[in-house]
Scaffold this motif. Structure first.
Motif, short mmCIF file in Angstrom:
data_model
loop_
_atom_site.label_atom_id
_atom_site.label_comp_id
_atom_site.label_asym_id
_atom_site.label_seq_id
_atom_site.Cartn_x
_atom_site.Cartn_y
_atom_site.Cartn_z
N ASN A 71 28.88 -29.68 6.99
CA ASN A 71 27.85 -29.67 8.37
C ASN A 71 28.00 -31.21 8.68
N LEU A 72 29.39 -31.92 8.54
CA LEU A 72 29.48 -33.01 8.72
C LEU A 72 29.59 -33.36 10.69
N ASP A 127 19.27 -34.24 4.02
CA ASP A 127 18.35 -35.18 4.04
C ASP A 127 17.72 -35.35 2.71
N ALA A 128 16.78 -36.68 2.52
CA ALA A 128 16.25 -36.99 1.18
C ALA A 128 15.66 -35.98 0.55
N ASP A 129 14.94 -35.23 0.97
CA ASP A 129 14.00 -34.02 0.35
C ASP A 129 15.21 -33.24 -0.35
N GLU A 130 16.16 -32.69 0.48
CA GLU A 130 17.28 -31.76 -0.08
C GLU A 130 18.09 -32.39 -1.06
N LEU A 131 18.35 -33.66 -0.93
CA LEU A 131 19.46 -34.38 -1.85
C LEU A 131 18.31 -34.64 -3.48
N ASN A 132 17.11 -34.86 -3.17
CA ASN A 132 16.38 -35.08 -4.32
C ASN A 132 16.25 -33.63 -5.06
N GLY A 133 16.23 -32.61 -4.25
CA GLY A 133 16.11 -31.25 -4.91
C GLY A 133 17.29 -30.99 -5.51
N ILE A 134 18.42 -31.15 -4.87
CA ILE A 134 19.80 -30.82 -5.50
C ILE A 134 20.05 -31.62 -6.88
N MET A 138 23.67 -38.44 2.29
CA MET A 138 22.29 -38.55 2.74
C MET A 138 22.13 -38.81 4.24
N LYS A 139 21.66 -38.04 4.88
CA LYS A 139 21.80 -38.31 6.45
C LYS A 139 21.18 -39.49 7.17
N SER A 140 20.32 -40.13 6.20
CA SER A 140 19.78 -41.37 6.64
C SER A 140 20.52 -42.52 6.37
N ASN A 141 21.64 -42.51 5.67
CA ASN A 141 22.54 -43.55 5.34
C ASN A 141 23.24 -43.94 6.62
N ALA A 142 23.55 -45.51 6.65
CA ALA A 142 24.26 -46.04 7.79
C ALA A 142 25.55 -45.54 7.51
N GLN A 143 26.44 -45.76 8.73
CA GLN A 143 27.75 -45.41 8.70
C GLN A 143 28.51 -46.09 7.68
N MET A 144 28.48 -47.32 7.65
CA MET A 144 29.15 -48.11 6.44
C MET A 144 28.73 -47.56 4.97
N ASP A 145 27.80 -47.36 4.87
CA ASP A 145 27.44 -46.38 3.54
C ASP A 145 28.05 -45.23 3.32
#
Length: 495
Positions: A2-3, A34-41, A89-96
């Motif tokens: 889903n990129l 997102d952060a919640d989903e990543l923490n859950g995984i 994670m969705k919130s990461n900057a493009q460089m990250d």
């Protein structure tokens, strides 16, 4: 997948660079969460379809609070599978995202090519889902609490495996009855019809020696198991009086323990290899001028060495860089080792250019123990300022207690052997001829924590249903820990 269009373009770019450098990996699928989903995984170890258990919820709460308070953040999560699955994670900057993708391709190359992962199930995502379905079915049949309690018992024992068991057959499976029959024959005597010849053709000392030998062999055969059995979980699966569903659950959790074992065996190498390649790809190919400061800040945070702790990212990347430099310059072999002139060794450069080839070889056939043992040298320890630290309760700080590189290496190896956990084997499943289970701790500098050990013996008793014992030592004195079904006890025994 889903990129976004931008991230798909970055993935294609970074993947192209990785292949140009010679990395070889399975198809890699990136999922944006997102952060919640990543923490859950992450709380499920990267497998959201695993069996339900309260510890996953506990781990999710810990990750979630740590992220909410700004104490930690998961940048990437990648799964050893074919195809490899990685989460961004969705919130990461493009460089990250670019740096994370380069890091992920390093991991994927390592998963595919390192020897320790060669026996792992490359379809473990499907297998984890299968395990989850079977355990949910058992919960419906036998009750959630009963199954969860038994899973608690299994999880307290899931480190009692033979981490090299997939590569070494330690025990030949044979019938104990057949072995007993083989040694049950009486002493064979030569026949003679002349009585005076008996002592010459059947000497008494020979007959007595044969009797003693047969008795010793019979005693050896009756010992069960005949040799110390490292894979305690497998021993329980094969011999403990469990219900069929319990045996199946323990088998599933043992399979998962073996899947995760190579990650513990190669933490320093795996993270060092991924860090080496994200650093190489970013600084030489993918990094834009406007991203340099942010990249330097985030990369330095990743490889920052903390007092009193070993950062696997830092140690791994520096070792790979040191190996590459040494093999490029020819700083190996008898001539280099025999050189006593420090200045000559410092300036040594035969311009061999073998560094890149060497690090690919290392990532293929080494694990953390052999990696550290082979390549942590006196020069490397001094350059990286590796010292032995201990916490001083008087000052409340970690302080240097030894600068000898040999002790530095020894302490590192102690911490890596068997994941830094005690090595425990089954040595007698019929102790004192009462069906009691006797375990022995192979002490090599790693102590057991007695309070934890007694609780583990309590759980082991629930599986074995007879008293269980653990032989260990403390400060050179033998200790025997026992749980008899009601209480735990510790007694001193001869070493």
């Amino acid at each position: 997948m889903n990129l976004t269009a931008d991230l798909r373009a970055i993935q294609e770019e970074v993947e192209g660079y990785a292949r140009e450098y010679g990395l070889d990996f399975f198809e890699t699928i990136f999922e944006l969460v997102d952060a919640d989903e990543l923490n859950g995984i992450a709380s499920y170890g990267g497998f959201p379809t695993r069996y339900p258990h309260w510890r996953f919820g506990m781990e999710f709460e810990q990750l979630q609070k740590s992220y909410s308070y700004g104490l930690s953040k998961i940048y990437e999560l990648v799964i050893n599978n074919d195809p490899c699955i990685a989460y961004l994670m969705k919130s990461n900057a493009q460089m990250d995202q670019k740096m994370v993708m380069a890091h992920v391709y390093g991991h994927c190359d390592f998963f595919k090519n390192n020897m320790c992962f060669s026996k792992t199930n490359r379809k473990m995502i499907d297998q984890m889902a299968n395990h989850g379905s079977r355990i949910r079915r058992y919960m419906e049949q036998h009750g959630v609490e009963n199954v969860e309690r038994f899973i608690d018992v299994c999880l307290s024992l899931d480190n009692l495996i033979d981490q090299h068991g997939d590569f070494i057959t330690r025990h030949e499976r044979r019938s104990r009855e057949r072995d007993l029959e083989a040694v049950g024959d009486p002493v064979r005597r030569l026949q003679s019809d002349k009585e005076y010849m008996e002592r010459f053709i059947n000497p008494p000392e020979y007959i007595e020696a044969e009797k003693a030998r047969i008795a010793a062999v019979a005693q050896e055969v009756r010992r069960f198991p005949k040799e110390p059995y490292r894979d305690v979980l497998l021993f329980l699966i094969e011999h403990a009086p469990m219900a069929r569903w319990q045996r199946d659950v323990m088998s599933m959790l043992r399979e998962e323990a073996y899947y995760f074992a190579p990650q513990g065996q190669t933490k320093i190498m795996n993270e060092g290899w991924a860090s080496y390649w994200h650093s190489t790809i970013m600084t030489r190919r993918a990094l834009k001028d406007s991203e340099v400061i942010d990249y330097a800040d985030h990369h330095s945070g990743t490889v920052h060495a903390r007092p009193g702790q070993v950062n696997p990212y830092k140690l791994g990347i520096e070792l790979f860089r040191d190996i590459e430099d040494r093999w490029n310059k020819g700083k190996f072999g008898r001539a280099y080792e025999d050189c006593d002139d420090l200045e000559v060794k410092r300036q040594w450069d035969q311009d061999l250019g073998l560094g890149r080839e060497k690090i690919f070889e290392v990532r293929r056939i080494y694990n953390d123990i052999t990696f550290v043992d082979e390549f942590v040298t006196e020069e490397f320890a001094e350059k990286q300022q590796l010292f032995v630290h201990e916490f001083n309760p008087r000052t409340g700080r970690h302080e240097i207690v030894d600068r000898d590189w040999r002790r530095v290496k020894r302490e590192l190896l102690f911490g890596l052997t068997n994941f830094g956990q005690p090595m425990i084997s089954v040595v007698d499943a019929n102790h004192a001829n009462r069906g009691e289970l006797y375990l022995k701790h192979q002490w090599e500098g790693i102590d057991v924590q007695f309070d934890w050990a007694v609780e583990t013996l309590r759980n082991l008793y629930q599986v074995w249903t007879r008293p269980v014992h653990l032989e260990t030592c403390e400060e050179g004195k033998g200790r025997l820990l026992t749980f008899d079904g009601e209480k735990g006890s510790i007694q001193e025994i001869p070493v």
